[in-house]
Design a protein around this motif. Structure first.
Motif, PDB file in Angstrom:
ATOM      1  N   ASN A   1      37.197  49.816  44.098  1.00  0.00           N
ATOM      2  CA  ASN A   1      38.318  49.528  44.995  1.00  0.00           C
ATOM      3  C   ASN A   1      38.377  48.033  45.268  1.00  0.00           C
ATOM      4  N   ARG A   2      39.539  47.453  45.070  1.00  0.00           N
ATOM      5  CA  ARG A   2      39.738  46.049  45.411  1.00  0.00           C
ATOM      6  C   ARG A   2      40.124  45.986  46.880  1.00  0.00           C
TER       7      ARG A   2
ATOM      8  N   SER B   1      37.153  41.086  48.420  1.00  0.00           N
ATOM      9  CA  SER B   1      35.940  41.601  47.799  1.00  0.00           C
ATOM     10  C   SER B   1      36.274  42.842  46.975  1.00  0.00           C
ATOM     11  N   ILE B   2      35.250  43.373  46.330  1.00  0.00           N
ATOM     12  CA  ILE B   2      35.406  44.567  45.512  1.00  0.00           C
ATOM     13  C   ILE B   2      34.315  45.545  45.921  1.00  0.00           C
TER      14      ILE B   2
ATOM     15  N   ASN C   1      36.557  37.322  44.603  1.00  0.00           N
ATOM     16  CA  ASN C   1      37.982  37.586  44.508  1.00  0.00           C
ATOM     17  C   ASN C   1      38.463  37.160  43.121  1.00  0.00           C
TER      18      ASN C   1
END
Length: 90
Positions: free
Chosen positions: A46-47, A51-52, A70
């Motif tokens: 999930n973005r 952040s991820i 990012n």
């Protein structure tokens, strides 16, 4: 993911995976150790805003990691219980 699967995995303990970061020309590569994860379909990416978030689901636990970058994702793959994520570097 189905509602039944969500209910099933919500009871599993969470653990942060061991990770390695490598920088190459034009790429950033993260390698996450996710023992027990056998299928790429058991990985959620999930973005978030800056952040991820990565979750990998094994039979006995959920591996969860937030990467504070990012950068655009070039690709990802699962090899020998390691999740490899490639990002476009700057």
């Amino acid at each position: 993911i189905s509602k039944e699967r969500l209910k099933e995995i919500s009871r599993l303990p969470r653990e942060e995976p061991i990770s390695k970061l490598r920088r190459m020309s034009g790429k950033v590569i993260y390698e996450l150790a996710v023992p027990g994860v056998k299928n790429i379909e058991d990985i959620l990416i999930n973005r978030l805003e800056n952040s991820i978030e990565i979750k990998a689901i094994s039979k006995n636990k959920i591996y969860s990691k937030v990467l504070n970058l990012n950068l655009p994702i070039i690709g990802y793959r699962l090899t020998e219980e390691n999740l490899i994520l490639e990002f476009r570097g700057q």
